[in-house]
Design a protein around this motif. Structure first.
Motif, mmCIF file in Angstrom:
data_model
loop_
_atom_site.group_PDB
_atom_site.id
_atom_site.type_symbol
_atom_site.label_atom_id
_atom_site.label_comp_id
_atom_site.label_asym_id
_atom_site.label_seq_id
_atom_site.Cartn_x
_atom_site.Cartn_y
_atom_site.Cartn_z
ATOM 1 N N GLU A 272 0.834 -1.206 0.000
ATOM 2 C CA GLU A 272 0.000 0.000 0.000
ATOM 3 C C GLU A 272 0.868 1.255 0.000
ATOM 4 O OE1 GLU A 272 -4.278 0.917 1.727
ATOM 5 O OE2 GLU A 272 -2.784 0.825 3.328
ATOM 6 N N THR A 273 0.377 2.283 -0.637
ATOM 7 C CA THR A 273 1.043 3.582 -0.705
ATOM 8 C C THR A 273 0.233 4.621 0.059
ATOM 9 O OG1 THR A 273 -0.151 4.196 -2.718
ATOM 10 C CG2 THR A 273 1.965 3.053 -3.003
ATOM 11 N N ALA A 274 0.890 5.737 0.391
ATOM 12 C CA ALA A 274 0.149 6.861 0.964
ATOM 13 C C ALA A 274 -0.887 7.358 -0.045
ATOM 14 C CB ALA A 274 1.110 7.984 1.339
ATOM 15 N N LYS A 275 -0.522 7.352 -1.316
ATOM 16 C CA LYS A 275 -1.441 7.791 -2.373
ATOM 17 C C LYS A 275 -2.725 6.984 -2.350
ATOM 18 C CE LYS A 275 -1.665 8.430 -7.409
ATOM 19 N NZ LYS A 275 -0.910 8.279 -8.687
ATOM 20 N N LEU A 276 -2.607 5.671 -2.131
ATOM 21 C CA LEU A 276 -3.794 4.821 -2.096
ATOM 22 C C LEU A 276 -4.556 4.975 -0.788
ATOM 23 C CD1 LEU A 276 -5.566 2.631 -3.333
ATOM 24 C CD2 LEU A 276 -3.972 0.926 -2.430
ATOM 25 N N PHE A 277 -3.843 4.995 0.345
ATOM 26 C CA PHE A 277 -4.531 5.053 1.634
ATOM 27 C C PHE A 277 -5.422 6.281 1.757
ATOM 28 C CE2 PHE A 277 -4.753 6.396 6.108
ATOM 29 C CZ PHE A 277 -5.370 5.279 6.658
ATOM 30 N N VAL A 278 -4.966 7.425 1.280
ATOM 31 C CA VAL A 278 -5.772 8.635 1.465
ATOM 32 C C VAL A 278 -7.037 8.612 0.624
ATOM 33 C CG1 VAL A 278 -3.782 10.024 2.136
ATOM 34 C CG2 VAL A 278 -4.470 9.956 -0.269
ATOM 35 N N THR A 279 -7.130 7.700 -0.346
ATOM 36 C CA THR A 279 -8.339 7.594 -1.164
ATOM 37 C C THR A 279 -9.174 6.367 -0.810
ATOM 38 O OG1 THR A 279 -7.208 6.360 -2.926
ATOM 39 C CG2 THR A 279 -7.211 8.762 -3.089
ATOM 40 N N SER A 280 -8.645 5.465 0.031
ATOM 41 C CA SER A 280 -9.353 4.226 0.350
ATOM 42 C C SER A 280 -9.083 3.852 1.796
ATOM 43 C CB SER A 280 -8.894 3.096 -0.592
ATOM 44 O OG SER A 280 -9.635 1.919 -0.379
ATOM 45 N N ASN A 281 -9.805 4.508 2.720
ATOM 46 C CA ASN A 281 -9.548 4.291 4.148
ATOM 47 C C ASN A 281 -10.796 4.286 5.020
ATOM 48 O OD1 ASN A 281 -10.202 7.110 5.105
ATOM 49 N ND2 ASN A 281 -8.496 7.608 3.742
ATOM 50 N N LEU A 282 -11.972 4.502 4.449
ATOM 51 C CA LEU A 282 -13.152 4.745 5.272
ATOM 52 C C LEU A 282 -13.503 3.557 6.173
ATOM 53 C CD1 LEU A 282 -15.512 6.715 2.857
ATOM 54 C CD2 LEU A 282 -14.152 7.585 4.765
ATOM 55 N N LYS A 283 -13.354 2.350 5.682
ATOM 56 C CA LYS A 283 -13.702 1.201 6.514
ATOM 57 C C LYS A 283 -12.693 1.038 7.654
ATOM 58 C CE LYS A 283 -16.098 -1.219 2.775
ATOM 59 N NZ LYS A 283 -17.464 -1.004 3.289
ATOM 60 N N ARG A 284 -11.416 1.201 7.355
ATOM 61 C CA ARG A 284 -10.416 1.106 8.416
ATOM 62 C C ARG A 284 -10.532 2.277 9.386
ATOM 63 N NH1 ARG A 284 -5.245 -0.055 4.738
ATOM 64 N NH2 ARG A 284 -6.575 1.071 3.252
ATOM 65 N N ALA A 285 -10.932 3.446 8.892
ATOM 66 C CA ALA A 285 -11.116 4.591 9.783
ATOM 67 C C ALA A 285 -12.198 4.322 10.812
ATOM 68 C CB ALA A 285 -11.460 5.840 8.963
ATOM 69 N N THR A 286 -13.186 3.506 10.465
ATOM 70 C CA THR A 286 -14.215 3.127 11.426
ATOM 71 C C THR A 286 -13.592 2.428 12.625
ATOM 72 O OG1 THR A 286 -15.767 2.840 9.588
ATOM 73 C CG2 THR A 286 -16.399 1.909 11.703
ATOM 74 N N ALA A 287 -12.627 1.550 12.383
ATOM 75 C CA ALA A 287 -11.937 0.860 13.487
ATOM 76 C C ALA A 287 -10.987 1.792 14.215
ATOM 77 C CB ALA A 287 -11.184 -0.352 12.947
ATOM 78 N N LEU A 288 -10.356 2.726 13.495
ATOM 79 C CA LEU A 288 -9.407 3.643 14.126
ATOM 80 C C LEU A 288 -10.085 4.557 15.140
ATOM 81 C CD1 LEU A 288 -7.306 4.489 10.960
ATOM 82 C CD2 LEU A 288 -6.409 3.458 13.063
ATOM 83 N N ALA A 289 -11.388 4.710 15.033
ATOM 84 C CA ALA A 289 -12.107 5.497 16.029
ATOM 85 C C ALA A 289 -12.023 4.879 17.413
ATOM 86 C CB ALA A 289 -13.576 5.636 15.604
ATOM 87 N N TYR A 290 -11.603 3.621 17.507
ATOM 88 C CA TYR A 290 -11.576 2.909 18.776
ATOM 89 C C TYR A 290 -10.176 2.792 19.358
ATOM 90 C CZ TYR A 290 -16.413 1.591 17.803
ATOM 91 O OH TYR A 290 -17.764 1.624 17.556
ATOM 92 N N VAL A 291 -9.185 3.519 18.832
ATOM 93 C CA VAL A 291 -7.843 3.490 19.405
ATOM 94 C C VAL A 291 -7.436 4.876 19.863
ATOM 95 C CG1 VAL A 291 -7.135 1.506 18.015
ATOM 96 C CG2 VAL A 291 -6.658 3.826 17.182
ATOM 97 N N SER A 292 -6.530 4.921 20.827
ATOM 98 C CA SER A 292 -6.047 6.203 21.336
ATOM 99 C C SER A 292 -4.855 6.716 20.529
ATOM 100 C CB SER A 292 -5.643 6.068 22.808
ATOM 101 O OG SER A 292 -4.616 5.088 22.971
ATOM 102 N N HIS A 293 -4.037 5.793 20.007
ATOM 103 C CA HIS A 293 -2.803 6.143 19.314
ATOM 104 C C HIS A 293 -2.744 5.431 17.962
ATOM 105 C CE1 HIS A 293 -1.886 7.259 23.429
ATOM 106 N NE2 HIS A 293 -0.721 7.770 23.084
#
Length: 439
Positions: A272-293
């Motif tokens: 994965e690249t930064a270029k790809l992550f910034v355009t395809s992250n919404l599902k993982r961002a849902t899980a990131l809402a549950y971490v502090s760091h």
């Protein structure tokens, strides 16, 4: 409702009534509390009537604070080098949690034994399993729990897996088996090692497990989300959970921070690249809402796919913004790793040549890492820079991998011993973060 729009989820997750563009950190009602959260990374072939039921017993630990309840979370998507992809098929899920010789049932959707993970679901959580089910007020910090999970696909369904090969060093007590619906004897309410070769079950090497375990700690508990690419995913060393000697530097580090096993979820994907992550992250961002760091490791693959530093730096900065917008309180960036060519298979440092831009003072490895480090002071979305070079580079020629003994087999990915050194170095940073957060 299995998949919630991210903005709505963020509002209900947090103890807050109003959010500004840059909100102050607030208490999470639930957070990641298990030591082992992983994404799915592939789909396998269509299931038949003889292999559409899968059973797994996987090892997990509670993080650094006691927890009053647990919820198991499953996903209906997977991630490849083109980004997040909805699963082709949904599946029925049934689970037990095994602790202290007892196996207790987990329920879904308000008391149902069977849950159903729809294709595309970002975050499907079970009902809460209370510690009182085991006669406890709380699960102790560091408690070893085993998840017994059974999933069933329709005939013709395509199952997802975290990886399709066994760990090089097996985790004692862990096993994956498969069979057919109506042909197998359930092992959900049992304890101990899963049976194979009887009850209609056959052993399989494919690894699958919950996306994460969330819960309610009784005190502040650090929890870490990992985003990045192949090095963060452990390429170059053996696979694993960070506690079996494999899994790469980040899993190894989070599995031993001053002897503690930290709550974490790994969302990194090789390639994965930064270029790809910034355009395809919404599902993982849902899980990131549950971490502090969160710890990010993008950049190296952008170089390898022909992107310029001028285009990549803003995308790396955008990854930090994505993490903060997801609700992560503290974001760290790891340094870019060396990239070299060699005329002797990387046996010596002298016969290595840094790739363009990765020489001392080069646009990527030199000036690029300097810019990332300076961003801690200049970018509100970055809180810490983790320099890994001391564990990677030669002491004299500091733009080349350590050697001898050889530190890499391809000039890009660290070998097992270097992953271990990187883990030790990363753990010192994470220990400081833990101390500050849990003070």
């Amino acid at each position: 409702m299995q998949e919630v729009l991210f903005g709505v989820l963020f509002d209900v997750l947090m103890d807050t009534t109003a959010l500004s563009a840059t909100p102050e950190p607030v208490a999470k009602l639930y957070q990641v509390v298990g030591s082992r959260g992983e994404i799915m990374t592939s789909e396998a072939s269509a299931r038949t009537a003889s292999n559409n039921v899968h059973f797994a017993r996987t090892r997990h630990y509670v993080g650094t604070a006691a927890v009053t309840e647990l919820k198991l979370v499953f996903q209906g998507y997977w991630v490849d080098t083109t980004g997040e992809k909805d699963a082709t098929s949904g599946y029925t899920i049934r689970c037990n949690v095994e602790y202290n010789g007892l196996s207790k049932r987990v329920y879904f959707d308000g008391g149902q034994r069977d849950g159903y993970v729809t294709a595309g679901a970002a975050f499907y959580a079970s009902d809460a399993l209370l510690a009182s089910e085991f006669g406890l007020e709380s699960f102790p910090a560091g408690a070893e729990v085993w998840i017994r999970a059974e999933r069933q696909y329709a005939v013709g369904g395509l199952p997802m897996f975290h990886q399709t090969t066994a760990y090089e060093t097996a985790i004692t007590g862990e096993r994956y088996v498969f069979g057919g619906a109506g042909l197998t004897t359930s092992q959900l309410d049992s304890t101990g090692l899963v049976l194979a070769g009887s009850g209609g079950w056959s052993a399989v090497t494919h690894v699958w497990l919950p996306l994460c375990i969330i819960g309610k700690p009784v005190s502040k508990m650090i929890s870490v989300g990992i985003v990045g690419a192949s090095i963060e995913n452990g390429v170059g060393g053996p696979s694993g959970d960070g506690l079996n000697g494999g899994g790469g530097y980040m899993r190894l580090a989070l599995g031993n921070v001053g002897g503690d096993k930290l709550a974490r979820i790994s969302l990194a994907k090789s390639g994965e690249t930064a270029k790809l992550f910034v355009t395809s992250n919404l599902k993982r961002a849902t899980a990131l809402a549950y971490v502090s760091h969160a710890i990010a490791g993008y950049g190296g693959n952008d170089y390898s796919t022909g992107e310029t530093w001028a285009d990549t730096l803003p995308r790396i900065r955008q990854t930090w913004a994505v993490l903060k917008q997801a609700g992560v309180e503290h974001v760290s960036q790891v340094s870019l790793s060396p990239k070299t060519n060699s005329t002797d298979g990387w046996i010596t440092a002298a016969n290595q040549t840094p790739r363009w831009g990765y020489e001392v003072g080069g646009e990527w490895f030199g000036m690029g890492n300097d810019t990332l480090e300076a961003s801690v002071a200049s970018d509100a979305n970055l809180d810490r820079f983790i320099e890994l070079a001391p564990a990677q580079v030669d002491a004299v020629v500091t733009d080349r991998w350590k050697a001898p003994p050889k530190a890499t087999d391809d000039g890009t990915h660290p070998r097992t011993e270097i992953h271990q050194s990187m883990a030790t170095l990363a753990a010192t940073h994470i220990s400081a973060l833990k101390a500050a957060y849990q003070a």
